[in-house]
Motif scaffolding. Structure first.
Motif, mmCIF file in Angstrom:
data_model
loop_
_atom_site.group_PDB
_atom_site.id
_atom_site.type_symbol
_atom_site.label_atom_id
_atom_site.label_comp_id
_atom_site.label_asym_id
_atom_site.label_seq_id
_atom_site.Cartn_x
_atom_site.Cartn_y
_atom_site.Cartn_z
ATOM 1 N N LEU A 40 0.804 -1.228 0.000
ATOM 2 C CA LEU A 40 0.000 0.000 0.000
ATOM 3 C C LEU A 40 0.838 1.280 0.000
ATOM 4 O O LEU A 40 0.578 2.186 -0.788
ATOM 5 C CB LEU A 40 -0.967 -0.025 1.197
ATOM 6 N N PRO A 41 1.872 1.399 0.869
ATOM 7 C CA PRO A 41 2.643 2.662 0.884
ATOM 8 C C PRO A 41 3.306 2.962 -0.469
ATOM 9 O O PRO A 41 3.351 4.118 -0.886
ATOM 10 C CB PRO A 41 3.703 2.406 1.961
ATOM 11 N N TRP A 42 3.786 1.919 -1.173
ATOM 12 C CA TRP A 42 4.384 2.143 -2.494
ATOM 13 C C TRP A 42 3.324 2.554 -3.496
ATOM 14 O O TRP A 42 3.550 3.427 -4.341
ATOM 15 C CB TRP A 42 5.106 0.880 -2.981
ATOM 16 N N GLY A 43 2.156 1.931 -3.409
ATOM 17 C CA GLY A 43 1.058 2.284 -4.314
ATOM 18 C C GLY A 43 0.652 3.742 -4.137
ATOM 19 O O GLY A 43 0.481 4.476 -5.115
ATOM 20 N N MET A 84 9.658 3.073 1.935
ATOM 21 C CA MET A 84 10.835 2.240 2.190
ATOM 22 C C MET A 84 10.951 1.926 3.681
ATOM 23 O O MET A 84 11.291 0.809 4.069
ATOM 24 C CB MET A 84 12.088 2.963 1.700
ATOM 25 N N THR A 85 10.647 2.918 4.504
ATOM 26 C CA THR A 85 10.667 2.700 5.956
ATOM 27 C C THR A 85 9.668 1.613 6.332
ATOM 28 O O THR A 85 9.992 0.686 7.090
ATOM 29 C CB THR A 85 10.314 4.004 6.694
ATOM 30 N N SER A 86 8.472 1.706 5.777
ATOM 31 C CA SER A 86 7.447 0.712 6.077
ATOM 32 C C SER A 86 7.910 -0.682 5.647
ATOM 33 O O SER A 86 7.778 -1.660 6.391
ATOM 34 C CB SER A 86 6.146 1.088 5.364
ATOM 35 N N THR A 87 8.493 -0.773 4.434
ATOM 36 C CA THR A 87 8.977 -2.059 3.934
ATOM 37 C C THR A 87 10.039 -2.639 4.860
ATOM 38 O O THR A 87 10.033 -3.836 5.168
ATOM 39 C CB THR A 87 9.577 -1.898 2.522
ATOM 40 N N ALA A 200 -4.256 -2.099 -5.471
ATOM 41 C CA ALA A 200 -5.225 -3.183 -5.721
ATOM 42 C C ALA A 200 -4.656 -4.524 -5.257
ATOM 43 O O ALA A 200 -5.361 -5.319 -4.632
ATOM 44 C CB ALA A 200 -5.577 -3.241 -7.210
ATOM 45 N N LEU A 201 -3.372 -4.769 -5.536
ATOM 46 C CA LEU A 201 -2.766 -6.041 -5.133
ATOM 47 C C LEU A 201 -2.733 -6.157 -3.603
ATOM 48 O O LEU A 201 -3.084 -7.199 -3.048
ATOM 49 C CB LEU A 201 -1.348 -6.162 -5.698
ATOM 50 N N GLY A 202 -2.321 -5.071 -2.927
ATOM 51 C CA GLY A 202 -2.273 -5.093 -1.460
ATOM 52 C C GLY A 202 -3.644 -5.395 -0.873
ATOM 53 O O GLY A 202 -3.782 -6.240 0.028
ATOM 54 N N LEU A 203 -4.682 -4.732 -1.410
ATOM 55 C CA LEU A 203 -6.035 -4.944 -0.881
ATOM 56 C C LEU A 203 -6.530 -6.360 -1.188
ATOM 57 O O LEU A 203 -7.121 -7.018 -0.331
ATOM 58 C CB LEU A 203 -7.004 -3.917 -1.488
#
Lengths: 214, 100
Positions: A40-43, A84-87, A200-203
């Protein structure tokens, strides 16, 4: 049947099966990544960052919204730092207390992202100056998106993930289409198709996960 | 229930075997993490891990990271077979029509 000690046997076969499912699920949670925190954060970064680029630097030099010229890139980079931090947090939490093959896969894959961008970034940085200004932005964007696509394709081979393969292939296709259409259009495609695709992929993965748990 | 492996057919050891069976191939779990997931005391977990190790079902390894000792555990090949057999036997008891 004689128990080998005072550890009581499960009351029934059903209870045995329930215990097995419970502990296997608990370990699966430890090993799995949270798809929302991962994608999601990248999206969002791509959706907003490339969206602002499109609005400020549209096709043929059109300005749809007169934003300050620095705003789109600064926003894109700031959101990418957050992503990136979230990842990194998600990856570090994943597999706490688990050692062996999967932790090596994760570490090598994470380092591969940095090395890939170091190589691609230094090459692009060397030659980008020979291009007109609008093509410079396009070169950075298409090389970056192409690298991201390749990393997801490689990830699909490591984790045998069809979802990652579809994502990598989709990003490759819209990247090629965006390059063919030129500056401005590329930003729009990556914002809507790339950012939208990641969201969409994350969800989808999160919903699938929830359904699996019932 | 006469056919059920008595080493596995005990609540604590079944839970340990089930947890370790959920790890991807080639992975090991540290003792503290296993303890946390199973919510067992260190003493209790240690006793049952030793029993599983003696039966040849679990491979326990001790290593050092700096000065800190780390104990990790994983199912052995034999343990995985025994666990799969146990799971199949329990399923068969629940639904005899599916017994192979």
């Amino acid at each position: 049947m004689t128990p080998v000690d005072d550890d009581a046997p499960p009351a029934s076969p059903a209870e045995s099966l329930a215990l097995i499912r419970q502990e296997q699920a608990a370990v699966a949670d430890t090993v799995a990544i949270n798809p929302l925190a991962y994608y999601l954060p990248w999206g969002v970064a791509w959706l907003i960052g490339y969206g602002l680029l499109f609005l400020r630097y549209g096709p043929g030099g059109r300005i749809f919204v007169p934003l300050p010229d620095w705003l789109p890139l600064v926003t894109l980079f700031a959101l990418m730092v957050l992503a990136m931090t979230s990842t990194m947090v998600v990856s570090a939490r994943r597999g706490r207390g688990v050692q062996g093959r999967s932790s090596w896969q994760g570490t090598a894959y994470g380092l591969a992202w940095f090395l890939a961008f170091a190589g691609v970034g230094s090459t692009t940085g060397r030659f980008v100056r020979y291009l007109p200004a609008d093509e410079q932005g396009l070169l950075w964007a298409c090389v970056s998106v192409g690298t991201v696509a390749v990393m997801y394709l490689a990830g699909s081979a490591i984790w045998l993930s069809r979802d990652m393969f579809v994502l990598g292939a989709w990003l490759t296709v819209i990247n090629i289409a965006g390059v063919a259409l030129g500056p401005g259009w590329h930003s729009l495609l990556i914002s809507a198709g790339g950012g939208g695709g990641l969201i969409a992929l994350g969800l989808t993965l999160a919903m699938r996960e929830r359904r699996r748990r019932g | 229930m006469a056919d059920l492996d008595p080493v596995i057919h005990a609540q604590a050891r079944l839970r340990i075997m089930a947890a370790l069976s959920g790890l991807p191939d080639g992975d090991r779990m540290t003792f503290p993490r296993l303890q946390q997931i199973l919510d067992m005391t260190a003493g209790n977990l240690s006793v049952h891990l030793t029993k599983l190790e003696q039966a040849g079902y679990v491979d326990v390894a001790k290593s050092f990271r700096g000065r800190t000792p780390t104990t990790t555990a994983a199912l052995s090949a034999r343990g995985r077979v025994a666990f799969d057999d146990y799971t199949a036997a329990v399923r068969a008891l629940l639904d005899p029509s599916k017994e192979s």
